[in-house]
Design an enzyme around this catalytic site. Structure first.
Site, PDB file in Angstrom:
ATOM      1  N   GLU A   5       0.828  -1.209   0.000  1.00 28.38           N
ATOM      2  CA  GLU A   5       0.000   0.000   0.000  1.00 28.38           C
ATOM      3  C   GLU A   5       0.860   1.256   0.000  1.00 28.38           C
ATOM      4  O   GLU A   5       0.355   2.367  -0.070  1.00 28.38           O
ATOM      5  CB  GLU A   5      -0.976  -0.006   1.191  1.00 28.38           C
ATOM      6  CG  GLU A   5      -0.396   0.427   2.520  1.00 28.38           C
ATOM      7  CD  GLU A   5       0.610  -0.542   3.126  1.00 28.38           C
ATOM      8  OE1 GLU A   5       1.390  -0.099   3.976  1.00 28.38           O
ATOM      9  OE2 GLU A   5       0.622  -1.739   2.757  1.00 28.38           O
ATOM     10  N   ASP A  25       6.762  -6.543  -2.529  1.00 27.43           N
ATOM     11  CA  ASP A  25       5.510  -7.117  -2.058  1.00 27.43           C
ATOM     12  C   ASP A  25       5.214  -8.331  -2.936  1.00 27.43           C
ATOM     13  O   ASP A  25       5.514  -8.320  -4.125  1.00 27.43           O
ATOM     14  CB  ASP A  25       4.361  -6.110  -2.121  1.00 27.43           C
ATOM     15  CG  ASP A  25       3.193  -6.529  -1.249  1.00 27.43           C
ATOM     16  OD1 ASP A  25       3.026  -5.934  -0.175  1.00 27.43           O
ATOM     17  OD2 ASP A  25       2.458  -7.464  -1.629  1.00 27.43           O
ATOM     18  N   ASP A  56       8.568 -12.570  -3.659  1.00 26.89           N
ATOM     19  CA  ASP A  56       8.685 -12.995  -2.278  1.00 26.89           C
ATOM     20  C   ASP A  56       9.846 -12.228  -1.639  1.00 26.89           C
ATOM     21  O   ASP A  56      10.945 -12.191  -2.187  1.00 26.89           O
ATOM     22  CB  ASP A  56       8.954 -14.506  -2.254  1.00 26.89           C
ATOM     23  CG  ASP A  56       9.199 -15.010  -0.865  1.00 26.89           C
ATOM     24  OD1 ASP A  56      10.382 -15.178  -0.510  1.00 26.89           O
ATOM     25  OD2 ASP A  56       8.221 -15.234  -0.143  1.00 26.89           O
ATOM     26  N   ALA A  57       9.617 -11.602  -0.484  1.00 24.54           N
ATOM     27  CA  ALA A  57      10.627 -10.762   0.155  1.00 24.54           C
ATOM     28  C   ALA A  57      11.892 -11.537   0.494  1.00 24.54           C
ATOM     29  O   ALA A  57      13.006 -11.043   0.289  1.00 24.54           O
ATOM     30  CB  ALA A  57      10.048 -10.117   1.417  1.00 24.54           C
ATOM     31  N   ASP A  74       7.173  -4.310   6.678  1.00 25.13           N
ATOM     32  CA  ASP A  74       5.780  -3.866   6.826  1.00 25.13           C
ATOM     33  C   ASP A  74       4.919  -5.066   6.438  1.00 25.13           C
ATOM     34  O   ASP A  74       4.357  -5.123   5.362  1.00 25.13           O
ATOM     35  CB  ASP A  74       5.534  -2.669   5.919  1.00 25.13           C
ATOM     36  CG  ASP A  74       4.142  -2.060   6.102  1.00 25.13           C
ATOM     37  OD1 ASP A  74       3.429  -2.473   7.052  1.00 25.13           O
ATOM     38  OD2 ASP A  74       3.763  -1.195   5.301  1.00 25.13           O
TER      39      ASP A  74
END
Length: 143
Positions: A5, A25, A56-57, A74
Site C-alpha cells: 500500500e 511485495d 517474495d521478500a 511492513d
C-alpha cells in the site's frame, strides 16, 4: 518488505537523503488496488526513487547483491503457519536480513497489534531479533 500500500515508502520518502527506495511485495493485486484507490499514498507510487518489485521478500533479499542502510518489514502479523511467518524467524534475521545491511544499517519491523491477549505474538519478533542483533529496542504506539 511488504508494504504494497506504500505507507512505509511514503514515510521513507520524507527523508530527503534516501537515494533509492526498493519496495517488495508478493501480491501484485494488492499493489494495483492500492495504487488505484489509496489516494493518500499516490505520490509514493509515482516517485522516481521508488523501485517496486513484486516477489517474495525472502527470495528477493537473498538474490540481491546490494546492501541496504535500512530494511523495513511492513508485514502481516507473525502468525505461525501464516504467509509471513518465515520472515519472523531467527534464521531469516541471521542469514538473510543481517548480511544485506551495510555496516551502520538498521532493520525495523512491525509486530502486529499489542495487548494482553496478543502478548506472545507481539513479543515474538523482539525476542527473536534480540538473539541476532546487538541493539534491539521495543516501541509501542497506541492511538
Amino acid at each position: 518488505m511488504g508494504g504494497g500500500e506504500e505507507s512505509a515508502a511514503t514515510e521513507v520518502r520524507r527523508h530527503k537523503s534516501r537515494e533509492k527506495i526498493v519496495m517488495r511485495d508478493i501480491d501484485q493485486e494488492v499493489v494495483d488496488l492500492c495504487k488505484k484507490h489509496l489516494t493518500a499514498n499516490h505520490e509514493a507510487f509515482h516517485n522516481k526513487k521508488l523501485n517496486s518489485v513484486i516477489n517474495d521478500a525472502k527470495a528477493e533479499l537473498e538474490q540481491r547483491q546490494e546492501k541496504f542502510d535500512i530494511i523495513v518489514g511492513d508485514l502481516v502479523d507473525p502468525v505461525e503457519g501464516g504467509p509471513c511467518y518465515q520472515l519472523y524467524t531467527q534464521s531469516f534475521y541471521e542469514n538473510t536480513v543481517k548480511p544485506k545491511l551495510d555496516d551502520t544499517g538498521i532493520f525495523v519491523t512491525q509486530a502486529g497489534p499489542a495487548g494482553f491477549s496478543r502478548t506472545k505474538k507481539f513479543f515474538h519478533p523482539f525476542i527473536t531479533q534480540s538473539n541476532k542483533f546487538s541493539n534491539v529496542s521495543l516501541h509501542l504506539a497506541t492511538s
